[in-house]
Design an enzyme around this catalytic site. Structure first.
Site, PDB file in Angstrom:
ATOM      1  CE1 TYR A  34       0.833  -0.218   4.373  1.00 30.95           C
ATOM      2  CE2 TYR A  34      -0.068   1.990   4.440  1.00 30.95           C
ATOM      3  CZ  TYR A  34       0.866   1.141   5.068  1.00 30.95           C
ATOM      4  OH  TYR A  34       1.488   1.424   6.172  1.00 30.95           O
ATOM      5  CE  LYS A 148       3.277   3.423   3.270  1.00 28.39           C
ATOM      6  NZ  LYS A 148       3.079   3.266   4.652  1.00 28.39           N
ATOM      7  CD  GLU A 180       9.701   1.639  10.466  1.00 28.10           C
ATOM      8  OE1 GLU A 180       9.717   2.717   9.738  1.00 28.10           O
ATOM      9  OE2 GLU A 180       9.416   0.422  10.097  1.00 28.10           O
ATOM     10  CG  LEU A 204       8.168   2.427   4.862  1.00 26.78           C
ATOM     11  CD1 LEU A 204       7.999   1.300   3.853  1.00 26.78           C
ATOM     12  CD2 LEU A 204       6.869   3.160   4.916  1.00 26.78           C
TER      13      LEU A 204
HETATM   14  N1  PDD Z   1       2.572   5.388   7.426  1.00 23.27           N
HETATM   15  N2  PDD Z   1       7.434   3.786   8.942  1.00 23.27           N
HETATM   16  C1  PDD Z   1       6.153   3.090   8.831  1.00 23.27           C
HETATM   17  C2  PDD Z   1       6.075   1.903   9.712  1.00 23.27           C
HETATM   18  C3  PDD Z   1       5.181   3.829   8.344  1.00 23.27           C
HETATM   19  O1  PDD Z   1       3.865   3.095   8.159  1.00 23.27           O
HETATM   20  C4  PDD Z   1       5.311   5.188   7.989  1.00 23.27           C
HETATM   21  C5  PDD Z   1       3.952   5.858   7.308  1.00 23.27           C
HETATM   22  C6  PDD Z   1       6.253   5.750   7.800  1.00 23.27           C
HETATM   23  C7  PDD Z   1       6.578   6.989   7.127  1.00 23.27           C
HETATM   24  O2  PDD Z   1       6.498   6.988   5.833  1.00 23.27           O
HETATM   25  P1  PDD Z   1       6.148   8.458   4.964  1.00 23.27           P
HETATM   26  O3  PDD Z   1       6.951   9.426   5.404  1.00 23.27           O
HETATM   27  O4  PDD Z   1       6.273   8.033   3.523  1.00 23.27           O
HETATM   28  O5  PDD Z   1       4.687   8.652   5.321  1.00 23.27           O
HETATM   29  C8  PDD Z   1       7.590   5.128   8.521  1.00 23.27           C
HETATM   30  C9  PDD Z   1       1.698   5.732   6.724  1.00 23.27           C
HETATM   31  C10 PDD Z   1       1.262   7.277   6.851  1.00 23.27           C
HETATM   32  C11 PDD Z   1       0.503   4.940   7.316  1.00 23.27           C
HETATM   33  O6  PDD Z   1       0.661   3.575   7.216  1.00 23.27           O
HETATM   34  O7  PDD Z   1      -0.674   5.469   7.460  1.00 23.27           O
END
Ligand code: PDD
Length: 284
Positions: A34, A148, A180, A204
């Site tokens: 996703y 992801k 993270e 991620l």
């Molecule tokens: N989450 N690490 C994880 C495990 C994440 O699920 C996310 C983002 C990030 C940050 O990535 P980005 O800057 O590309 O949003 C890091 C999204 C927002 C979610 O699952 O809703």
């Protein structure tokens, strides 16, 4: 506000009419990937980077991008036009499709392609001013967190632990090193220097992680990408979270102890301003 319009397998339709068969491998196995793409004023922010990451996630699970860059751009433009308000997030999910249950990949099964819009969940002003409360937990997720994946049980359980104590996020530590958080990347500030762990299979690669060099340069903050030890997290002057929805957010409580002064700090303020500037730059 108009009713929500989503996209499912080539058709745009009201969200509450969209249906997926129960044998979809996303439902059965969590076999899919996703993206969450933020959009301001109906314009996606860092679209190319999000679609490139979707392609990498698909590649990692042996799938091809079913649409390609141009078709995704057109699809997102339609969803953003058909939904309200002007600031939205687009959730994209691609699964390995519908097939008789068998762990091995099915042959010649079309993927399930789904996307919908939800109003951008702006961080409330009170939380911005106060900063977030976080807890820490051991990172017990699988070793391919760079994908992801929609299989998010490890992240869900981690997040629930902080929700249950009224905190906003759970920061994960593996073998004494920061990885993270359940749905965001994590940064520490000590002595005016910003540090974030290098991206590998345990994290991620957030789209905001890719933006951080430019933001730090704008903010005049030295940035180090290096492993961050748990003890550094515990004696940090500032801790920051980044994600599509949190943008840049200060953490002011960690495991019920005050971080730094207990207030969002100067590095946070400079990076948050730089992020707002990057959004504005795209809009101009
Ligand atoms: N989450 N690490 C994880 C495990 C994440 O699920 C996310 C983002 C990030 C940050 O990535 P980005 O800057 O590309 O949003 C890091 C999204 C927002 C979610 O699952 O809703």
């Amino acid at each position: 506000m108009r009713p929500s319009i989503c996209h499912l397998n080539g058709v745009d339709l009201p969200l509450d009419e969209a249906r997926v068969p129960v044998l979809d491998r996303g439902f059965i196995f969590g076999d899919g990937v996703y993206e969450v793409v933020p959009a301001y004023g109906r314009v996606p922010f860092r679209f190319d980077e999000h679609i490139a990451r979707l392609g990498r996630s698909l590649g990692e699970i042996g799938m091809r991008d079913p649409l390609g860059h141009e078709a995704w751009a057109a699809l997102l433009a339609r969803l953003l036009a058909d939904n309200d308000p002007a600031d939205q997030c687009i959730y994209i999910q691609v699964t390995r499709g519908v097939a008789r249950r068998d762990h091995a990949f099915p042959k010649d099964t079309p993927p399930t392609v789904f996307a919908y819009s939800f109003p951008f969940p702006h961080v409330p002003e009170s939380l911005r001013r106060q900063g977030a409360a976080c807890i820490t937990l051991p990172d017990t997720r699988w070793l391919r967190a760079h994908i992801k994946s929609i299989a998010l049980l490890g992240n869900v359980l981690a997040r629930q632990a902080s929700a249950e104590v009224g905190a906003q996020e759970t920061i994960l530590v593996r073998d004494g090193w920061l990885t993270e958080a359940s749905a965001s990347n994590v940064w520490v500030v000590r002595h005016g220097r910003l540090a974030g762990p290098p991206m590998d299979n345990l994290k991620l690669a957030g789209i905001r992680v890719g933006l951080m060099d430019a933001l730090a340069a704008t903010a005049g903050v030295p940035l180090e990408r290096r492993p961050v030890a748990e003890w550094e997290l515990r004696c940090a002057d500032e801790i920051l979270l980044t994600s599509a929805t949190k943008e840049v957010l200060a953490v002011t409580t960690l495991d019920e102890r005050q971080v730094g002064t207990g207030k969002p700090g100067p590095v946070y303020a400079a990076l948050y301003a730089a992020y707002q500037g990057a959004k504005q730059q795209q809009a101009d």
